[in-house]
Design a protein around this motif. Structure first.
Motif, short mmCIF file in Angstrom:
data_model
loop_
_atom_site.label_atom_id
_atom_site.label_comp_id
_atom_site.label_asym_id
_atom_site.label_seq_id
_atom_site.Cartn_x
_atom_site.Cartn_y
_atom_site.Cartn_z
N ASP A 186 0.82 -1.21 0.00
CA ASP A 186 0.00 0.00 0.00
C ASP A 186 0.85 1.26 0.00
OD1 ASP A 186 -2.45 -1.34 -0.03
OD2 ASP A 186 -2.46 -1.57 2.15
N SER A 187 1.99 1.23 0.68
CA SER A 187 2.87 2.40 0.68
C SER A 187 3.41 2.69 -0.71
CB SER A 187 4.03 2.20 1.67
OG SER A 187 3.58 2.34 3.00
N THR A 188 3.77 1.64 -1.45
CA THR A 188 4.27 1.84 -2.81
C THR A 188 3.15 2.33 -3.72
OG1 THR A 188 5.81 0.02 -2.41
CG2 THR A 188 5.58 0.75 -4.68
N ARG A 189 1.95 1.82 -3.51
CA ARG A 189 0.81 2.30 -4.30
C ARG A 189 0.65 3.81 -4.18
NH1 ARG A 189 -1.88 -2.88 -2.32
NH2 ARG A 189 -2.11 -4.11 -4.23
N LEU A 190 0.99 4.36 -3.02
CA LEU A 190 0.81 5.79 -2.81
C LEU A 190 2.07 6.59 -3.08
CD1 LEU A 190 -1.48 6.00 0.33
CD2 LEU A 190 -2.08 6.03 -2.07
N TYR A 191 3.16 6.26 -2.40
CA TYR A 191 4.37 7.07 -2.52
C TYR A 191 4.85 7.15 -3.97
CZ TYR A 191 5.40 7.70 2.46
OH TYR A 191 5.37 8.08 3.78
N GLN A 192 4.89 6.03 -4.64
CA GLN A 192 5.37 6.02 -6.02
C GLN A 192 4.23 6.02 -7.03
OE1 GLN A 192 6.86 3.85 -3.60
NE2 GLN A 192 8.37 5.50 -3.39
N GLY A 193 3.10 5.41 -6.67
CA GLY A 193 2.04 5.21 -7.65
C GLY A 193 1.11 6.38 -7.86
N ILE A 194 0.93 7.21 -6.82
CA ILE A 194 -0.04 8.30 -6.92
C ILE A 194 0.57 9.66 -6.64
CG2 ILE A 194 -2.17 9.25 -5.92
CD1 ILE A 194 -3.10 6.41 -5.40
N THR A 195 1.30 9.78 -5.54
CA THR A 195 1.71 11.12 -5.10
C THR A 195 2.87 11.70 -5.91
OG1 THR A 195 3.22 10.18 -3.45
CG2 THR A 195 0.96 10.65 -2.75
N ARG A 196 3.59 10.86 -6.63
CA ARG A 196 4.71 11.37 -7.43
C ARG A 196 4.54 11.06 -8.91
NH1 ARG A 196 9.98 9.21 -5.40
NH2 ARG A 196 10.83 10.87 -6.68
N GLY A 197 3.32 10.89 -9.33
CA GLY A 197 3.06 10.60 -10.73
C GLY A 197 1.89 9.66 -10.86
N ASP A 198 1.41 9.49 -12.07
CA ASP A 198 0.27 8.63 -12.32
C ASP A 198 0.78 7.23 -12.67
OD1 ASP A 198 -2.22 7.63 -12.78
OD2 ASP A 198 -2.48 8.60 -14.74
N LEU A 199 1.28 6.52 -11.64
CA LEU A 199 1.93 5.24 -11.86
C LEU A 199 1.28 4.10 -11.08
CD1 LEU A 199 5.63 6.50 -11.64
CD2 LEU A 199 4.41 5.80 -13.71
N ARG A 200 0.06 4.32 -10.58
CA ARG A 200 -0.59 3.29 -9.80
C ARG A 200 -0.76 2.00 -10.60
NH1 ARG A 200 -4.81 2.43 -5.95
NH2 ARG A 200 -5.03 0.15 -5.91
N GLY A 201 -1.10 2.12 -11.87
CA GLY A 201 -1.26 0.93 -12.70
C GLY A 201 0.01 0.11 -12.81
N VAL A 202 1.15 0.80 -12.90
CA VAL A 202 2.45 0.11 -12.98
C VAL A 202 2.72 -0.63 -11.67
CG1 VAL A 202 4.94 0.43 -13.22
CG2 VAL A 202 3.36 1.78 -14.62
N VAL A 203 2.46 0.04 -10.55
CA VAL A 203 2.66 -0.60 -9.25
C VAL A 203 1.82 -1.86 -9.14
CG1 VAL A 203 2.39 -0.34 -6.76
CG2 VAL A 203 3.28 1.56 -8.11
N ASP A 204 0.55 -1.77 -9.50
CA ASP A 204 -0.34 -2.91 -9.37
C ASP A 204 0.04 -4.05 -10.31
OD1 ASP A 204 -1.82 -1.76 -7.34
OD2 ASP A 204 -3.37 -0.97 -8.66
N GLN A 205 0.49 -3.71 -11.52
CA GLN A 205 0.91 -4.75 -12.45
C GLN A 205 2.12 -5.51 -11.92
OE1 GLN A 205 1.45 -2.51 -16.08
NE2 GLN A 205 -0.56 -3.10 -16.87
N LEU A 206 3.11 -4.77 -11.43
CA LEU A 206 4.30 -5.42 -10.87
C LEU A 206 3.96 -6.22 -9.63
CD1 LEU A 206 7.18 -2.79 -11.25
CD2 LEU A 206 7.13 -5.11 -12.17
N HIS A 207 3.06 -5.68 -8.81
CA HIS A 207 2.66 -6.39 -7.60
C HIS A 207 1.99 -7.72 -7.95
CE1 HIS A 207 1.40 -6.87 -3.42
NE2 HIS A 207 0.22 -7.23 -3.88
N ALA A 208 1.09 -7.70 -8.93
CA ALA A 208 0.42 -8.92 -9.34
C ALA A 208 1.40 -9.94 -9.91
CB ALA A 208 -0.67 -8.60 -10.36
#
Length: 208
Positions: free
Chosen positions: A101-123
């Motif tokens: 969840d921290s990566t979803r926010l720190y890197q995925g949302i608050t510093r760019g529109d990268l939530r999809g990338v985070v979730d893909q790598l997580h899966a």
């Protein structure tokens, strides 16, 4: 759940007290007879601890958000292989200070529109969510003051300032709604004992 172990995570902005509450819950569960592994992210295994130093120390602009996603995912994979999965397979309770969840926010949302990338790598590379997540909700100004007051070397994200912490708080509350089946929000703007009592009560209720 007990036969396969239970995976509990703590999330929240910097300085919210989640690390303290993770330790307090570990003490509580041990006191009632559970075998507990207390760990953290980034870190929790020798390889992941090496990556921790890379991502938490140095200049705020040391890494791009994209690079951080790869580093955090690599650390998390090693942590999962070496610490989390074996403990859960042995029927232990694993309590982790931060997780995906921290990566979803720190890197995925608050510093760019990268939530999809985070979730893909997580899966692809992790494929595991916690059974229960405590989000310790804290006023961002107070949390940042607490975090900076530690005067430690690992302040790279705190150095982004209060604006980031405001975004993070809003993001964690959004995640609590998105993952309502596993996330519980606890008011962290209180004394440590009061928060710990709520966490223990909620954990006992969820875990039986």
């Amino acid at each position: 759940m007990a036969a396969q172990g239970v995976f509990i995570t703590f999330e929240g902005i910097d300085g919210s007290g989640k690390s303290t509450q993770a330790r307090r819950l570990a003490d509580h569960l041990r006191a009632i007879g559970r075998d507990v592994v207390l760990t953290r992210e980034p870190g929790g295994s020798p390889g992941a601890e090496e990556i921790r130093r890379l991502v938490l120390e140095g200049d705020p602009d040391r890494w791009s958000a994209e690079t951080e996603i790869l580093l955090f995912t690599a650390a998390r994979r090693d942590h999962l292989e070496k610490t989390i999965a074996p403990a859960l397979a042995a029927g232990k309770a694993v309590i982790c200070d931060r997780f995906a969840d921290s990566t979803r926010l720190y890197q995925g949302i608050t510093r760019g529109d990268l939530r999809g990338v985070v979730d893909q790598l997580h899966a692809l590379m992790i494929g595991r969510e916690p059974d229960l997540t405590f989000i310790i909700d804290m006023d961002p100004a107070l949390g940042l003051a607490r975090a900076k007051g530690r005067n430690g070397a690992e302040e790279r994200f705190e150095d982004f300032g209060e604006a980031l912490q405001q975004k993070m708080r809003a993001g964690f509350l959004d995640l609590a709604r998105e993952f309502a089946d596993r996330c519980v929000v606890v008011d962290g703007n209180r004394g440590i004992d009061a928060v710990a009592a709520d966490v223990a009560r909620l954990a006992d209720g969820r875990l039986g």
